[in-house]
Design a protein around this motif. Structure first.
Motif, PDB file in Angstrom:
ATOM      1  N   GLY A  32       0.777  -1.221   0.000  1.00 42.99           N
ATOM      2  CA  GLY A  32       0.000   0.000   0.000  1.00 42.99           C
ATOM      3  C   GLY A  32       0.810   1.272   0.000  1.00 42.99           C
ATOM      4  O   GLY A  32       0.249   2.367   0.072  1.00 42.99           O
ATOM      5  N   LYS A  33       2.121   1.142  -0.088  1.00 43.45           N
ATOM      6  CA  LYS A  33       2.982   2.320  -0.077  1.00 43.45           C
ATOM      7  C   LYS A  33       3.823   2.385  -1.338  1.00 43.45           C
ATOM      8  O   LYS A  33       4.005   1.394  -2.035  1.00 43.45           O
ATOM      9  CB  LYS A  33       3.892   2.295   1.155  1.00 43.45           C
ATOM     10  CG  LYS A  33       3.155   2.414   2.467  1.00 43.45           C
ATOM     11  CD  LYS A  33       4.124   2.554   3.617  1.00 43.45           C
ATOM     12  CE  LYS A  33       3.393   2.742   4.938  1.00 43.45           C
ATOM     13  NZ  LYS A  33       4.339   2.906   6.080  1.00 43.45           N
ATOM     14  N   GLN A  34       4.338   3.572  -1.605  1.00 43.35           N
ATOM     15  CA  GLN A  34       5.206   3.740  -2.764  1.00 43.35           C
ATOM     16  C   GLN A  34       6.598   3.180  -2.473  1.00 43.35           C
ATOM     17  O   GLN A  34       7.035   3.127  -1.320  1.00 43.35           O
ATOM     18  CB  GLN A  34       5.312   5.220  -3.124  1.00 43.35           C
ATOM     19  CG  GLN A  34       4.045   5.812  -3.717  1.00 43.35           C
ATOM     20  CD  GLN A  34       4.279   7.216  -4.247  1.00 43.35           C
ATOM     21  OE1 GLN A  34       5.138   7.937  -3.757  1.00 43.35           O
ATOM     22  NE2 GLN A  34       3.525   7.594  -5.259  1.00 43.35           N
ATOM     23  N   ARG A  35       7.267   2.799  -3.521  1.00 45.75           N
ATOM     24  CA  ARG A  35       8.636   2.337  -3.379  1.00 45.75           C
ATOM     25  C   ARG A  35       9.518   3.499  -2.948  1.00 45.75           C
ATOM     26  O   ARG A  35       9.372   4.611  -3.461  1.00 45.75           O
ATOM     27  CB  ARG A  35       9.122   1.741  -4.695  1.00 45.75           C
ATOM     28  CG  ARG A  35      10.462   1.070  -4.603  1.00 45.75           C
ATOM     29  CD  ARG A  35      10.677   0.089  -5.740  1.00 45.75           C
ATOM     30  NE  ARG A  35      10.449   0.656  -7.040  1.00 45.75           N
ATOM     31  CZ  ARG A  35      10.433  -0.046  -8.170  1.00 45.75           C
ATOM     32  NH1 ARG A  35      10.630  -1.356  -8.121  1.00 45.75           N
ATOM     33  NH2 ARG A  35      10.230   0.547  -9.312  1.00 45.75           N
ATOM     34  N   GLU A  36      10.408   3.252  -2.010  1.00 46.96           N
ATOM     35  CA  GLU A  36      11.259   4.304  -1.474  1.00 46.96           C
ATOM     36  C   GLU A  36      12.722   3.869  -1.472  1.00 46.96           C
ATOM     37  O   GLU A  36      13.035   2.679  -1.345  1.00 46.96           O
ATOM     38  CB  GLU A  36      10.840   4.663  -0.041  1.00 46.96           C
ATOM     39  CG  GLU A  36      10.976   3.528   0.959  1.00 46.96           C
ATOM     40  CD  GLU A  36      10.677   3.945   2.378  1.00 46.96           C
ATOM     41  OE1 GLU A  36      10.501   5.146   2.646  1.00 46.96           O
ATOM     42  OE2 GLU A  36      10.623   3.058   3.248  1.00 46.96           O
ATOM     43  N   SER A  37      13.588   4.850  -1.584  1.00 42.12           N
ATOM     44  CA  SER A  37      15.015   4.583  -1.533  1.00 42.12           C
ATOM     45  C   SER A  37      15.432   4.285  -0.099  1.00 42.12           C
ATOM     46  O   SER A  37      15.020   4.980   0.831  1.00 42.12           O
ATOM     47  CB  SER A  37      15.789   5.785  -2.059  1.00 42.12           C
ATOM     48  OG  SER A  37      17.179   5.588  -1.902  1.00 42.12           O
ATOM     49  N   VAL A  38      16.238   3.260   0.066  1.00 38.89           N
ATOM     50  CA  VAL A  38      16.748   2.887   1.374  1.00 38.89           C
ATOM     51  C   VAL A  38      18.216   3.295   1.509  1.00 38.89           C
ATOM     52  O   VAL A  38      18.602   3.937   2.473  1.00 38.89           O
ATOM     53  CB  VAL A  38      16.605   1.375   1.609  1.00 38.89           C
ATOM     54  CG1 VAL A  38      17.250   0.965   2.925  1.00 38.89           C
ATOM     55  CG2 VAL A  38      15.140   0.964   1.569  1.00 38.89           C
ATOM     56  N   ALA A  39      19.006   2.915   0.538  1.00 39.35           N
ATOM     57  CA  ALA A  39      20.438   3.229   0.576  1.00 39.35           C
ATOM     58  C   ALA A  39      20.991   3.183  -0.841  1.00 39.35           C
ATOM     59  O   ALA A  39      20.579   2.333  -1.627  1.00 39.35           O
ATOM     60  CB  ALA A  39      21.193   2.228   1.453  1.00 39.35           C
ATOM     61  N   THR A  40      21.897   4.103  -1.143  1.00 40.00           N
ATOM     62  CA  THR A  40      22.534   4.127  -2.451  1.00 40.00           C
ATOM     63  C   THR A  40      24.035   4.327  -2.299  1.00 40.00           C
ATOM     64  O   THR A  40      24.501   4.919  -1.318  1.00 40.00           O
ATOM     65  CB  THR A  40      21.968   5.245  -3.337  1.00 40.00           C
ATOM     66  OG1 THR A  40      22.202   6.504  -2.711  1.00 40.00           O
ATOM     67  CG2 THR A  40      20.480   5.058  -3.588  1.00 40.00           C
ATOM     68  N   ALA A  75      31.798   6.390  -7.129  1.00 42.52           N
ATOM     69  CA  ALA A  75      32.899   6.943  -6.340  1.00 42.52           C
ATOM     70  C   ALA A  75      32.859   6.518  -4.881  1.00 42.52           C
ATOM     71  O   ALA A  75      33.765   6.833  -4.115  1.00 42.52           O
ATOM     72  CB  ALA A  75      32.885   8.468  -6.433  1.00 42.52           C
ATOM     73  N   GLY A  76      31.774   5.840  -4.493  1.00 43.65           N
ATOM     74  CA  GLY A  76      31.672   5.373  -3.111  1.00 43.65           C
ATOM     75  C   GLY A  76      30.893   6.290  -2.195  1.00 43.65           C
ATOM     76  O   GLY A  76      30.860   6.062  -0.986  1.00 43.65           O
ATOM     77  N   ASN A  77      30.248   7.300  -2.751  1.00 45.03           N
ATOM     78  CA  ASN A  77      29.412   8.168  -1.921  1.00 45.03           C
ATOM     79  C   ASN A  77      28.134   7.426  -1.559  1.00 45.03           C
ATOM     80  O   ASN A  77      27.476   6.845  -2.423  1.00 45.03           O
ATOM     81  CB  ASN A  77      29.080   9.454  -2.672  1.00 45.03           C
ATOM     82  CG  ASN A  77      30.323  10.256  -2.979  1.00 45.03           C
ATOM     83  OD1 ASN A  77      31.171  10.454  -2.124  1.00 45.03           O
ATOM     84  ND2 ASN A  77      30.455  10.719  -4.213  1.00 45.03           N
ATOM     85  N   ILE A  78      27.791   7.476  -0.281  1.00 46.50           N
ATOM     86  CA  ILE A  78      26.663   6.698   0.229  1.00 46.50           C
ATOM     87  C   ILE A  78      25.602   7.623   0.810  1.00 46.50           C
ATOM     88  O   ILE A  78      25.912   8.615   1.467  1.00 46.50           O
ATOM     89  CB  ILE A  78      27.149   5.711   1.313  1.00 46.50           C
ATOM     90  CG1 ILE A  78      28.017   4.624   0.665  1.00 46.50           C
ATOM     91  CG2 ILE A  78      25.980   5.085   2.049  1.00 46.50           C
ATOM     92  CD1 ILE A  78      28.676   3.689   1.661  1.00 46.50           C
ATOM     93  N   ASN A  79      24.360   7.266   0.548  1.00 45.21           N
ATOM     94  CA  ASN A  79      23.223   7.974   1.122  1.00 45.21           C
ATOM     95  C   ASN A  79      22.246   6.966   1.709  1.00 45.21           C
ATOM     96  O   ASN A  79      22.001   5.911   1.114  1.00 45.21           O
ATOM     97  CB  ASN A  79      22.521   8.827   0.065  1.00 45.21           C
ATOM     98  CG  ASN A  79      23.318  10.067  -0.277  1.00 45.21           C
ATOM     99  OD1 ASN A  79      23.398  11.005   0.505  1.00 45.21           O
ATOM    100  ND2 ASN A  79      23.918  10.070  -1.444  1.00 45.21           N
ATOM    101  N   TYR A  80      21.688   7.334   2.841  1.00 47.74           N
ATOM    102  CA  TYR A  80      20.693   6.501   3.505  1.00 47.74           C
ATOM    103  C   TYR A  80      19.412   7.287   3.724  1.00 47.74           C
ATOM    104  O   TYR A  80      19.433   8.488   3.950  1.00 47.74           O
ATOM    105  CB  TYR A  80      21.191   6.009   4.871  1.00 47.74           C
ATOM    106  CG  TYR A  80      22.383   5.097   4.823  1.00 47.74           C
ATOM    107  CD1 TYR A  80      23.649   5.556   5.153  1.00 47.74           C
ATOM    108  CD2 TYR A  80      22.245   3.759   4.447  1.00 47.74           C
ATOM    109  CE1 TYR A  80      24.749   4.716   5.112  1.00 47.74           C
ATOM    110  CE2 TYR A  80      23.341   2.916   4.407  1.00 47.74           C
ATOM    111  CZ  TYR A  80      24.591   3.409   4.736  1.00 47.74           C
ATOM    112  OH  TYR A  80      25.675   2.564   4.692  1.00 47.74           O
ATOM    113  N   ALA A  81      18.297   6.568   3.709  1.00 49.23           N
ATOM    114  CA  ALA A  81      17.046   7.170   4.136  1.00 49.23           C
ATOM    115  C   ALA A  81      17.163   7.477   5.631  1.00 49.23           C
ATOM    116  O   ALA A  81      17.822   6.754   6.382  1.00 49.23           O
ATOM    117  CB  ALA A  81      15.891   6.214   3.886  1.00 49.23           C
TER     118      ALA A  81
END
Length: 118
Positions: free
Chosen positions: A42-50, A54-60
């Motif tokens: 029932g929810k939209q797909r969301e980013s968890v981690a990328t 170059a190794g740059n990381i992002n988290y929800a």
């Protein structure tokens, strides 16, 4: 067509851990970025981690401090280590890749189910 195959999903108790793996059919370094997304019912797909080339990381925000993304360049694998799991972490987790020059993640795996019980 590049294949991304996820594994490692399953069931866990709240507070537990799971590790997801994503196997790519070609070099993970050939992508501008790779990541993990999830979709709960029932929810939209969301980013968890990328993770970028170059190794740059992002988290929800919701997983910061609990989840960790890593890449094994030699084995063409991307991992998502999930600790301190919560019931709201449940959903289908997808591995995704973004090609150079593209703004969106366009290569997707089929997903792996994660269910966290309280």
């Amino acid at each position: 067509q590049v294949r991304l195959v996820e594994s490692g999903g399953g069931s866990a108790q709240a507070g537990g851990s799971l590790r997801l793996s994503c196997a790519a059919a070609e070099s993970v370094l050939g992508f501008a970025a790779m990541g993990w997304y999830r979709q709960a019912p029932g929810k939209q797909r969301e980013s968890v981690a990328t993770i970028s080339r170059a190794g740059n990381i992002n988290y929800a925000d919701s997983v910061t401090g609990r989840f960790s993304i890593a890449r094994d360049n030699a084995e063409n694998l991307v991992y998502l280590q999930m600790n301190l799991l919560r019931p709201d972490d449940s959903g289908v987790y997808y591995c995704a890749a973004k090609r150079w020059g593209r703004s969106q993640y366009e290569v997707w795996g089929r997903g792996t189910q994660v269910t966290v019980s309280s």
